[in-house]
Scaffold this active site. Structure first.
Site, PDB file in Angstrom:
ATOM      1  CD  GLN A  20      -1.981   7.053  -9.144  1.00  0.00           C
ATOM      2  OE1 GLN A  20      -2.144   6.189  -9.999  1.00  0.00           O
ATOM      3  NE2 GLN A  20      -2.327   6.865  -7.892  1.00  0.00           N
ATOM      4  CG  HIS A 121      -3.742   5.102 -14.624  1.00  0.00           C
ATOM      5  ND1 HIS A 121      -3.365   3.812 -14.324  1.00  0.00           N
ATOM      6  CD2 HIS A 121      -4.282   5.581 -13.476  1.00  0.00           C
ATOM      7  CE1 HIS A 121      -3.656   3.530 -13.063  1.00  0.00           C
ATOM      8  NE2 HIS A 121      -4.209   4.590 -12.522  1.00  0.00           N
ATOM      9  CG  ASN A 166      -6.189   1.886 -14.630  1.00  0.00           C
ATOM     10  OD1 ASN A 166      -5.787   0.740 -14.486  1.00  0.00           O
ATOM     11  ND2 ASN A 166      -6.571   2.631 -13.605  1.00  0.00           N
ATOM     12  CD  GLU A 167      -8.809   1.248 -11.174  1.00  0.00           C
ATOM     13  OE1 GLU A 167      -9.038   2.392 -10.777  1.00  0.00           O
ATOM     14  OE2 GLU A 167      -8.226   0.397 -10.480  1.00  0.00           O
ATOM     15  CD  GLU A 362      -4.082  -0.223 -10.482  1.00  0.00           C
ATOM     16  OE1 GLU A 362      -4.767   0.018  -9.456  1.00  0.00           O
ATOM     17  OE2 GLU A 362      -4.024   0.536 -11.456  1.00  0.00           O
ATOM     18  CD1 TRP A 409      -1.578   1.071  -5.997  1.00  0.00           C
ATOM     19  CD2 TRP A 409      -1.153   1.062  -8.196  1.00  0.00           C
ATOM     20  NE1 TRP A 409      -1.569   2.376  -6.406  1.00  0.00           N
ATOM     21  CE2 TRP A 409      -1.307   2.398  -7.759  1.00  0.00           C
ATOM     22  CE3 TRP A 409      -0.867   0.817  -9.544  1.00  0.00           C
ATOM     23  CZ2 TRP A 409      -1.194   3.492  -8.630  1.00  0.00           C
ATOM     24  CZ3 TRP A 409      -0.764   1.913 -10.404  1.00  0.00           C
ATOM     25  CH2 TRP A 409      -0.931   3.227  -9.935  1.00  0.00           C
ATOM     26  CD  GLU A 416      -4.768   6.276  -4.066  1.00  0.00           C
ATOM     27  OE1 GLU A 416      -3.838   5.866  -4.775  1.00  0.00           O
ATOM     28  OE2 GLU A 416      -5.948   5.906  -4.221  1.00  0.00           O
ATOM     29  CD1 TRP A 417      -5.849   7.911  -7.779  1.00  0.00           C
ATOM     30  CD2 TRP A 417      -5.509   9.588  -9.237  1.00  0.00           C
ATOM     31  NE1 TRP A 417      -5.224   7.391  -8.888  1.00  0.00           N
ATOM     32  CE2 TRP A 417      -4.998   8.376  -9.788  1.00  0.00           C
ATOM     33  CE3 TRP A 417      -5.386  10.765  -9.971  1.00  0.00           C
ATOM     34  CZ2 TRP A 417      -4.389   8.336 -11.047  1.00  0.00           C
ATOM     35  CZ3 TRP A 417      -4.787  10.726 -11.224  1.00  0.00           C
ATOM     36  CH2 TRP A 417      -4.303   9.530 -11.745  1.00  0.00           C
TER      37      TRP A 417
HETATM   38  O1  IFM Z   1      -3.965   4.591  -7.025  1.00  0.00           O
HETATM   39  C1  IFM Z   1      -5.050   3.945  -7.604  1.00  0.00           C
HETATM   40  C2  IFM Z   1      -4.781   3.665  -9.067  1.00  0.00           C
HETATM   41  O2  IFM Z   1      -4.492   4.822  -9.764  1.00  0.00           O
HETATM   42  C3  IFM Z   1      -5.992   3.016  -9.695  1.00  0.00           C
HETATM   43  N1  IFM Z   1      -6.417   1.868  -8.950  1.00  0.00           N
HETATM   44  C4  IFM Z   1      -6.571   2.014  -7.528  1.00  0.00           C
HETATM   45  C5  IFM Z   1      -5.327   2.626  -6.915  1.00  0.00           C
HETATM   46  C6  IFM Z   1      -5.509   2.777  -5.391  1.00  0.00           C
HETATM   47  O3  IFM Z   1      -6.581   3.604  -5.102  1.00  0.00           O
END
Ligand code: IFM
Length: 456
Positions: A20, A121, A166-167, A362, A409, A416-417
């Site tokens: 990112q 990530h 992550n996630e 975050e 965050w 933002e993806w």
């Molecule tokens: O930007 C993302 C991050 O990479 C992972 N958690 C949520 C954020 C906001 O969408």
């Protein structure tokens, strides 16, 4: 003046991730990740944005770290790009890629900022996607562990706070999930829910093997965490019956039963094994690998879901957000500060893991920032959001739940993806054409929170 004060050892931080912010996509031996390929494919991201340049942080990390230091932020969470360290995903280590992170960490340490490194990530090496379909293959777990070994062997002399993945939800369900059009993340579409859960199972194995690899490779005592954005059930009102409903719902809600539960309790939720359910294939010993002792849990929290007691078989029902419920600049991001408190409390109380320290890895929001005639970004909406969440985090601390720190965050507006550069989560504005940085009002507000060690 002492209200909402946090304990003296509370960690205040800011977070980012490699793809990112770094840019420098083909510099110093880095090879593509699945996100390079995905974002370069027409129609995948808003406006066709990619992370090829992003915040150019690979080249501006010194200036960015100075900004962190200027705000008084003492903890910085970043991630490493697997394909910078191992361009082919496995095998040969690219020492030039490692050197970037050495420089980054050394610079942080010079400013007295503690580095917190996430190993993954979402930006898995494209080479492994080509070789075996990334998370579709069990091989990914061992390759991740080998990558973890390579990183910790080289950086473990200066980094002692490690996070594995992550996630998991986002790079599995959102990438491989069935019936998702448009697709929001890289991954080959699979034909069934159990195949999607198989990618989750492989990610959990990667986490488990990764924990073992970190502990084996570290040259000094270190802490190891998983970072999860588990689904938080929030009682619509704090009455005994609605609280009981939220607790009843927690284990099976969202993807909790297939990610958080195996990682923290060593078992998938029993619903997975009902006839017709989407259980992954699990080999003997897998759950022991997945259920590693952790030093802490990283909790990514943006908002949760209201739940109320109901006279049905489950004993609860989900309450959708009302039409004019306050929302930030994302379709899924509602203002629900209680979610931070309830998430922490559920880990301790509902799952019975009061032994497990938690940090908010975050928390933040996208807002429609404007630059005023003085060149300032007065993001009072972000301050409103963050202040409420911090107060709710404080409630958890004051009730004795083991919350140790908070990472906002994000440090910078960034890629933002699939939303590209359209959605801004930073407390520091990035003007992408010029790459100039402007701390927003929320950055000043956050610096004051840190200075006073409380939600101001
Ligand atoms: O930007 C993302 C991050 O990479 C992972 N958690 C949520 C954020 C906001 O969408």
């Amino acid at each position: 003046m002492t209200s909402y004060r946090f304990p003296n050892n509370f960690l205040w931080g800011a977070a980012t991730s490699a793809y990112q912010i770094e840019g420098a996509a083909d510099v110093d031996g880095r090879k593509p990740s699945v996100w390079d390929t995905f974002s370069a494919t027409a129609g995948r991201t808003l406006n066709g944005d990619t992370g090829a340049i992003a915040c150019n942080h690979y080249h501006t990390y010194r200036e960015d770290i100075k900004l962190i230091a200027d705000l008084g932020i003492k903890n910085y969470r970043f991630s490493l790009a697997w394909s910078r360290i191992m361009p082919d995903g496995r095998g040969k280590v690219n020492e030039a890629g490692v050197d970037f992170y050495r420089r980054l960490v050394d610079c942080l340490l010079e400013y007295g900022i503690t580095p917190h490194a996430t190993l993954f990530h979402w930006d898995s090496p494209q080479a492994l996607e080509d070789l075996y379909g990334s998370w579709l293959s069990r091989e990914m777990a061992q390759d991740f562990a080998d990558y973890a070994t390579a990183v910790v062997t080289r950086l473990g002399d200066r980094v002692t706070s490690w996070m594995t993945l992550n996630e998991i939800t986002c790079f599995t369900h959102l990438g491989y999930g069935v019936d998702r059009v448009p697709q929001h993340a890289p991954g080959r579409q699979v034909g069934s829910d159990s195949e999607v859960w198989q990618t989750v199972h492989h990610a959990l194995l990667a986490h488990g093997l990764g924990c073992q690899a970190i502990r084996a490779a570290t040259p000094q005592p270190c802490s190891v965490a998983l970072v999860d954005n588990f689904a938080v059930t929030v009682p619509i009102a704090e009455s005994p019956q609605h609280i009981a409903a939220a607790q009843k719902a927690f284990g099976s809600f969202g993807y909790n039963g297939g990610i958080l539960l195996p990682a923290l309790t060593g078992a998938y939720h029993p619903d997975f094994f009902k006839p017709g359910a989407a259980a992954p294939k699990i080999q003997d010993g897998d759950l022991q690998i997945i259920h590693q002792p952790l030093d802490s849990l990283g909790f990514n929290i943006y908002c949760g879901t209201y739940v109320r007691a109901a006279d049905n078989e489950a004993g609860f029902e989900i309450v959708n957000f009302a039409k004019s419920y306050p929302q930030m600049h994302m379709p899924w991001l509602f203002l629900q500060p209680e979610s931070i408190y309830w998430g922490i409390r559920h880990i301790s109380e509902t799952l019975g893991r009061s032994d497990l320290p938690i940090f908010i890895s975050e928390n933040g929001c996208a807002t429609e920032d404007e630059v005023n005639w003085k060149g300032e970004v007065v993001d009072s909406d972000r301050i409103l959001y963050l202040r409420q969440y911090l107060k709710s985090a404080h409630r958890a601390v004051s009730e004795g739940y083991p919350l140790q720190g908070y990472f906002v965050w994000s440090l910078l507006d960034n890629f933002e993806w699939s939303w590209g550069y359209d959605r801004r989560f930073g407390i520091i504005r990035v003007d992408f054409p010029t790459q100039s940085r402007t701390p927003k009002s929320s950055a000043d507000w956050y610096a004051e929170c840190i200075r006073q060690n409380r939600a101001v």
